[in-house]
Design an enzyme around this catalytic site. Sequence first.
Site, PDB file in Angstrom:
ATOM      1  N   TYR A   1       5.897   2.158   3.992  1.00 18.78           N
ATOM      2  CA  TYR A   1       4.548   2.087   3.434  1.00 18.78           C
ATOM      3  C   TYR A   1       4.547   1.384   2.060  1.00 18.78           C
ATOM      4  O   TYR A   1       5.434   1.606   1.231  1.00 18.78           O
ATOM      5  CB  TYR A   1       3.946   3.501   3.296  1.00 18.78           C
ATOM      6  CG  TYR A   1       2.654   3.454   2.537  1.00 18.78           C
ATOM      7  CD1 TYR A   1       1.491   3.011   3.167  1.00 18.78           C
ATOM      8  CD2 TYR A   1       2.598   3.746   1.184  1.00 18.78           C
ATOM      9  CE1 TYR A   1       0.307   2.884   2.463  1.00 18.78           C
ATOM     10  CE2 TYR A   1       1.420   3.620   0.469  1.00 18.78           C
ATOM     11  CZ  TYR A   1       0.281   3.194   1.111  1.00 18.78           C
ATOM     12  OH  TYR A   1      -0.886   3.049   0.402  1.00 18.78           O
TER      13      TYR A   1
ATOM     14  N   LYS B   1       4.263  -0.322  -7.582  1.00 16.85           N
ATOM     15  CA  LYS B   1       4.249   0.918  -8.355  1.00 16.85           C
ATOM     16  C   LYS B   1       5.619   1.190  -8.993  1.00 16.85           C
ATOM     17  O   LYS B   1       5.712   1.638 -10.127  1.00 16.85           O
ATOM     18  CB  LYS B   1       3.844   2.090  -7.458  1.00 16.85           C
ATOM     19  CG  LYS B   1       2.497   1.916  -6.770  1.00 16.85           C
ATOM     20  CD  LYS B   1       1.379   1.761  -7.759  1.00 16.85           C
ATOM     21  CE  LYS B   1       0.027   1.768  -7.049  1.00 16.85           C
ATOM     22  NZ  LYS B   1      -1.092   1.547  -7.966  1.00 16.85           N
TER      23      LYS B   1
ATOM     24  N   HIS C   1      -2.059   1.273 -15.219  1.00 18.29           N
ATOM     25  CA  HIS C   1      -2.713   1.270 -13.908  1.00 18.29           C
ATOM     26  C   HIS C   1      -4.171   0.841 -14.107  1.00 18.29           C
ATOM     27  O   HIS C   1      -5.083   1.662 -14.048  1.00 18.29           O
ATOM     28  CB  HIS C   1      -2.611   2.692 -13.338  1.00 18.29           C
ATOM     29  CG  HIS C   1      -2.994   2.817 -11.907  1.00 18.29           C
ATOM     30  ND1 HIS C   1      -3.393   4.010 -11.355  1.00 18.29           N
ATOM     31  CD2 HIS C   1      -3.029   1.915 -10.898  1.00 18.29           C
ATOM     32  CE1 HIS C   1      -3.655   3.843 -10.065  1.00 18.29           C
ATOM     33  NE2 HIS C   1      -3.448   2.582  -9.766  1.00 18.29           N
TER      34      HIS C   1
ATOM     35  N   CYS D   1     -11.885   5.647  -6.965  1.00 18.02           N
ATOM     36  CA  CYS D   1     -12.979   5.502  -7.921  1.00 18.02           C
ATOM     37  C   CYS D   1     -13.491   4.069  -7.972  1.00 18.02           C
ATOM     38  O   CYS D   1     -14.265   3.710  -8.855  1.00 18.02           O
ATOM     39  CB  CYS D   1     -12.539   5.949  -9.312  1.00 18.02           C
ATOM     40  SG  CYS D   1     -12.253   7.713  -9.452  1.00 18.02           S
TER      41      CYS D   1
ATOM     42  N   ARG E   1      -4.952  -0.410   4.886  1.00 12.30           N
ATOM     43  CA  ARG E   1      -4.860  -1.374   3.781  1.00 12.30           C
ATOM     44  C   ARG E   1      -4.992  -2.814   4.234  1.00 12.30           C
ATOM     45  O   ARG E   1      -4.684  -3.147   5.379  1.00 12.30           O
ATOM     46  CB  ARG E   1      -3.481  -1.219   3.107  1.00 12.30           C
ATOM     47  CG  ARG E   1      -3.241   0.129   2.464  1.00 12.30           C
ATOM     48  CD  ARG E   1      -3.930   0.234   1.137  1.00 12.30           C
ATOM     49  NE  ARG E   1      -3.802   1.534   0.513  1.00 12.30           N
ATOM     50  CZ  ARG E   1      -3.792   1.719  -0.803  1.00 12.30           C
ATOM     51  NH1 ARG E   1      -3.867   0.699  -1.620  1.00 12.30           N
ATOM     52  NH2 ARG E   1      -3.712   2.937  -1.302  1.00 12.30           N
TER      53      ARG E   1
HETATM   54  C1  OXD Z   1      -2.647   3.400  -5.487  1.00 14.56           C
HETATM   55  C2  OXD Z   1      -2.578   2.022  -4.961  1.00 14.56           C
HETATM   56  O1  OXD Z   1      -2.292   4.338  -4.771  1.00 14.56           O
HETATM   57  O2  OXD Z   1      -2.961   1.104  -5.708  1.00 14.56           O
HETATM   58  O3  OXD Z   1      -3.060   3.574  -6.647  1.00 14.56           O
HETATM   59  O4  OXD Z   1      -2.141   1.826  -3.826  1.00 14.56           O
HETATM   60 MN    MN Z   2      -3.281   1.710  -7.728  1.00 13.93          MN
END
Ligand code: OXD
Ligand code: MN
Length: 575
Positions: A191, A200, A220, A244, A358
């Site tokens: 994933y 990340k 972020h 959000c 996604r």
């Molecule tokens: C998250 C992403 O989980 O950007 O923040 O995928």
């Molecule tokens: Mn993110």
Amino acid sequence: MKKWVESIAAHTLPDNIHWCTGSEEEYDSLIEMMVDTGVLKTLNQETFPNCYLHRSDPSDVARVEHLTFVCTKERDDAGPNNHWMEPADAHEKIDALFAGCMKGRTLYVIPYCMGPIESPHARCGVEISDSPYVVANMKLMTRMGSAALARIENGDAFVKGLHSTGDLDPERRLIMHFPDELTIKSIGSGYGGNALLGKKCHALRIGSYQARQEGWLAEHMLIVGLESPKGEKHYLACAFPSACGKTNLAMLIPPEKYKGWKISTVGDDIAWMYIGEDGRLWAINPEAGYFGVVPGTNPTTNRNAYEMITHDTIFTNVAVDTHNQPWWEGMEEGEPAYDWRGNPYSVEGGSAAHPNARFTVAARQNPSYAEQAEHPEGVPISAIVFGGRRAALAPLVYQAKSWEHGVLIGSSVASETTAAATGKTGVVRRDPMAMKPFCGYNFADYFTHWLSFDKRSDNLPEIFHVNWFRRDDQGKFLWPGFGDNMRVLEWIIERCENRVGANETPIGYLPHAKDLDTDDLNLPEGTMDRLLKVNHTQWRIEFDEIAGDLKTYGDRLPKRLLELRTEIESKLTDR
Ligand code: OXD
Ligand code: MN
């Protein structure tokens, strides 16, 4: 680097080794191979040219925070916000899982650059992976291939990432970060957030660790550009927890009355920011593509995204319709025929697309892509905007009174789950700076790092907080959101330019209702008053909870944050 690749190959025992060049031919032949082996399914090429669907293992559809570790020598350096393991133990544990795991597979060496290749603020990495899906995604998400390799061969330090899908058994899934060694090891998941190590793992967890050592910020945050009809340009960096609407705000299309304004997207997820020679905070987007949540994307919520994913896109875990086109909840047309697992769709089987389905797409396909995203020095940031999903309490927008006040606001970011039908307030999850899952070191030290910027420049951005999600007593959203958020962004810009006054309250500066342009919105009587209300009693409770949360970060928490909190709380005297 060759030696490192050889030693990994000796341990993981792949059948072949492929050094990725990042060329189009390489991408095309990987796609062809994945279609032949069933890793990808070809979607309707007439309506969705060069679009493919990947169905992941049903147990492997999201980031796994409980299996994600930061392995510093001292536990306290990882902090209460991270799972920690002693580095030698962690290597031993995960290396055992890597032993022989690439037998029968190809080992791909993926050199990549986070940020424009020419940028002194960009950083390189090399991901070793046995997943061709990872290679194709890295090609879309980063500057991947020969140019990055050349930077590394010229002496650039690089992050070493080792990834294998392993056997996808959640019991043998681990994502480990060794910030002192610039190393990431990830096994057992294919994933995105667990497997595309540039995002990340590198750009946020390792990045934030390096940023603290070197005096910059890895955040972020989306980065959006706003240009007025007069040609004045501003860039905002905005941090919101997931769900959000970051991608939507980054690609905002303003309402009709803002004709002549130009909104451009520099980034939708991550910002690397540094103090420039002019004392301003400048930002680059380390990524070159988007890995966005598909459900809910439609021409009203995000027309730019809706258009950009009609070609050259990899979809993961969406449904398909009878014409073999991708389908998802909130698409507003068509019907699902097969769900995200590939089963014939039935209402009883739950949602057709996975809620975390996604799209992966190159940023250049975004109609609002900012050419400045390619500039080596990045863009100057006028305002930092924090936000969360709050049914009550947080007003539509307010401005911090100082940098340190802004840091307190950021450190108390929270988002809540709401039952839309009943309007009941759900559980509040604190997510300081929207970085809780992504900060690669102790949050207390992170707040100290943020506070330290104040002493380094008099020219820092203004800091704001927004809340698009306030509801009325019936649970209905008070604010239309999406494109209309432009009206709030305009006020933010006017504040940055000292062109508009504000209402001073203990929690910060709020707009006078007359200064937010809402004439054509036909909002019910009293809406703006409710959106701009500061209820002192509720805020006292909030400040109590903020104290409770901040204290969980322990002795290293900067005292100034708690003092400032107490000062503000003492001013919340109205009933
Ligand atoms: C998250 C992403 O989980 O950007 O923040 O995928
Ligand atoms: Mn993110």
